[in-house]
Design a protein around this motif. Structure first.
Motif, mmCIF file in Angstrom:
data_model
loop_
_atom_site.group_PDB
_atom_site.id
_atom_site.type_symbol
_atom_site.label_atom_id
_atom_site.label_comp_id
_atom_site.label_asym_id
_atom_site.label_seq_id
_atom_site.Cartn_x
_atom_site.Cartn_y
_atom_site.Cartn_z
ATOM 1 N N VAL A 1 -57.236 -5.158 15.068
ATOM 2 C CA VAL A 1 -56.755 -6.403 15.658
ATOM 3 C C VAL A 1 -55.407 -6.778 15.039
ATOM 4 N N ILE A 2 -55.311 -6.649 13.723
ATOM 5 C CA ILE A 2 -54.038 -6.933 13.048
ATOM 6 C C ILE A 2 -52.948 -5.998 13.565
ATOM 7 N N ARG B 1 -49.519 -7.274 15.206
ATOM 8 C CA ARG B 1 -48.350 -7.013 14.365
ATOM 9 C C ARG B 1 -47.335 -6.156 15.104
ATOM 10 N N THR B 2 -47.816 -5.177 15.866
ATOM 11 C CA THR B 2 -46.897 -4.270 16.555
ATOM 12 C C THR B 2 -46.528 -4.754 17.949
ATOM 13 N N GLY B 3 -47.394 -5.572 18.562
ATOM 14 C CA GLY B 3 -47.159 -5.999 19.929
ATOM 15 C C GLY B 3 -47.516 -4.918 20.937
ATOM 16 N N GLY B 4 -48.174 -3.877 20.464
ATOM 17 C CA GLY B 4 -48.568 -2.792 21.354
ATOM 18 C C GLY B 4 -49.732 -3.190 22.240
ATOM 19 N N GLN B 5 -50.014 -2.365 23.224
ATOM 20 C CA GLN B 5 -51.145 -2.604 24.116
ATOM 21 C C GLN B 5 -52.437 -2.170 23.432
ATOM 22 N N TRP B 6 -53.549 -2.755 23.866
ATOM 23 C CA TRP B 6 -54.835 -2.362 23.282
ATOM 24 C C TRP B 6 -55.062 -0.865 23.468
ATOM 25 N N ARG B 7 -54.702 -0.344 24.628
ATOM 26 C CA ARG B 7 -54.944 1.075 24.922
ATOM 27 C C ARG B 7 -54.093 2.013 24.054
ATOM 28 N N GLU B 8 -53.036 1.484 23.444
ATOM 29 C CA GLU B 8 -52.165 2.302 22.596
ATOM 30 C C GLU B 8 -52.638 2.336 21.144
ATOM 31 N N MET B 9 -53.721 1.663 20.842
ATOM 32 C CA MET B 9 -54.191 1.554 19.467
ATOM 33 C C MET B 9 -54.554 2.931 18.900
ATOM 34 N N THR C 1 -63.688 -1.148 22.019
ATOM 35 C CA THR C 1 -64.594 -1.764 21.049
ATOM 36 C C THR C 1 -63.854 -2.800 20.215
ATOM 37 N N VAL C 2 -62.658 -2.442 19.764
ATOM 38 C CA VAL C 2 -61.863 -3.371 18.958
ATOM 39 C C VAL C 2 -61.474 -4.584 19.796
ATOM 40 N N HIS C 3 -61.104 -4.364 21.051
ATOM 41 C CA HIS C 3 -60.753 -5.469 21.939
ATOM 42 C C HIS C 3 -61.952 -6.384 22.169
ATOM 43 N N ASN C 4 -63.120 -5.802 22.423
ATOM 44 C CA ASN C 4 -64.327 -6.610 22.618
ATOM 45 C C ASN C 4 -64.676 -7.394 21.353
ATOM 46 N N ARG C 5 -64.507 -6.758 20.210
ATOM 47 C CA ARG C 5 -64.782 -7.441 18.942
ATOM 48 C C ARG C 5 -63.808 -8.610 18.764
ATOM 49 N N PHE C 6 -62.532 -8.395 19.081
ATOM 50 C CA PHE C 6 -61.547 -9.471 19.003
ATOM 51 C C PHE C 6 -61.964 -10.635 19.885
ATOM 52 N N ARG C 7 -62.389 -10.354 21.130
ATOM 53 C CA ARG C 7 -62.802 -11.430 22.040
ATOM 54 C C ARG C 7 -64.014 -12.180 21.500
ATOM 55 N N GLN C 8 -64.970 -11.449 20.926
ATOM 56 C CA GLN C 8 -66.153 -12.102 20.353
ATOM 57 C C GLN C 8 -65.750 -13.011 19.191
ATOM 58 N N TRP C 9 -64.875 -12.522 18.340
ATOM 59 C CA TRP C 9 -64.424 -13.326 17.195
ATOM 60 C C TRP C 9 -63.643 -14.541 17.681
ATOM 61 N N ARG C 10 -62.788 -14.346 18.677
ATOM 62 C CA ARG C 10 -62.022 -15.453 19.232
ATOM 63 C C ARG C 10 -62.948 -16.527 19.788
ATOM 64 N N ASP C 11 -63.919 -16.112 20.593
ATOM 65 C CA ASP C 11 -64.836 -17.057 21.221
ATOM 66 C C ASP C 11 -65.723 -17.761 20.204
ATOM 67 N N ALA C 12 -66.029 -17.090 19.093
ATOM 68 C CA ALA C 12 -66.885 -17.676 18.057
ATOM 69 C C ALA C 12 -66.104 -18.578 17.109
ATOM 70 N N GLY C 13 -64.781 -18.628 17.250
ATOM 71 C CA GLY C 13 -63.972 -19.488 16.390
ATOM 72 C C GLY C 13 -63.695 -18.900 15.019
ATOM 73 N N VAL C 14 -63.815 -17.590 14.901
ATOM 74 C CA VAL C 14 -63.616 -16.920 13.608
ATOM 75 C C VAL C 14 -62.194 -17.113 13.102
ATOM 76 N N PHE C 15 -61.205 -17.006 13.980
ATOM 77 C CA PHE C 15 -59.817 -17.084 13.527
ATOM 78 C C PHE C 15 -59.443 -18.500 13.072
ATOM 79 N N GLU C 16 -60.001 -19.507 13.750
ATOM 80 C CA GLU C 16 -59.757 -20.882 13.315
ATOM 81 C C GLU C 16 -60.383 -21.128 11.945
ATOM 82 N N ALA C 17 -61.629 -20.641 11.779
ATOM 83 C CA ALA C 17 -62.310 -20.812 10.491
ATOM 84 C C ALA C 17 -61.571 -20.067 9.384
#
Length: 162
Positions: free
Chosen positions: A34-35, A39-47, A56-72
């Motif tokens: 996710v970082i 950090r690079t501004g690349g596309q998820w598919r270019e990871m 998987t990383v994109h889905n994990r990012f969405r789950q963390w975003r929706d759960a408020g992980v980044f705000e916490a």
């Protein structure tokens, strides 16, 4: 671009681990993915494959975003910096698209009589518009307002009856 052990020690507790996954050893790589993405501004598919499957990383990012992980995580980081006395409020900003300022706050000053004349003109135009009265456009041409939902053809204007 890898997280140091001290950074991961701080971040790890903020990431939720469900009963069926993700596996705790993969969390660090997925968070690093996710970082990498932001950090690079690349596309998820270019990871790079070292972070795991991009989906998987994109889905994990969405789950963390929706759960408020980044705000916490941000709040925890600010609290940690405050404990150390390292809080720098010069980095705080407000996006002007979400906080509108009154024209007085922007330094615009009008004489009271000019402001009164503008307010009166605006009120008169609104009153005329609501009655469907004629008004002038920027070129000075008279424009007749047609009530909403009616057109000249439907009202019979401009046609001869006979």
């Amino acid at each position: 671009m890898q997280l140091s052990d001290a950074e991961w020690e701080f971040i790890g507790p903020y990431l939720p681990v469900g009963e069926y996954g993700p596996y705790p050893e993969r969390l660090r790589l997925q968070f690093a993915g996710v970082i990498w993405r932001f950090r690079t501004g690349g596309q998820w598919r270019e990871m790079p494959a070292e972070f795991g499957a991009w989906s998987t990383v994109h889905n994990r990012f969405r789950q963390w975003r929706d759960a408020g992980v980044f705000e916490a995580l941000l709040e925890g980081l600010i609290a940690e910096a405050a404990e150390r006395g390292e809080v720098d409020l010069s980095l705080v900003s407000v996006d002007s698209t979400t906080a509108r300022a009154h024209h007085d706050a922007a330094g615009m000053h009008l004489a009271p009589e000019v402001l009164a004349a503008l307010e009166k003109a605006a009120a008169e135009e609104e009153k005329a518009r609501s009655k469907g009265a004629a008004r002038r456009d920027k070129t000075g041409t008279t424009v007749t307002a047609t009530p909403p939902g009616k057109s000249d053809a439907a009202s019979g204007a401009g046609t001869e009856s006979g």
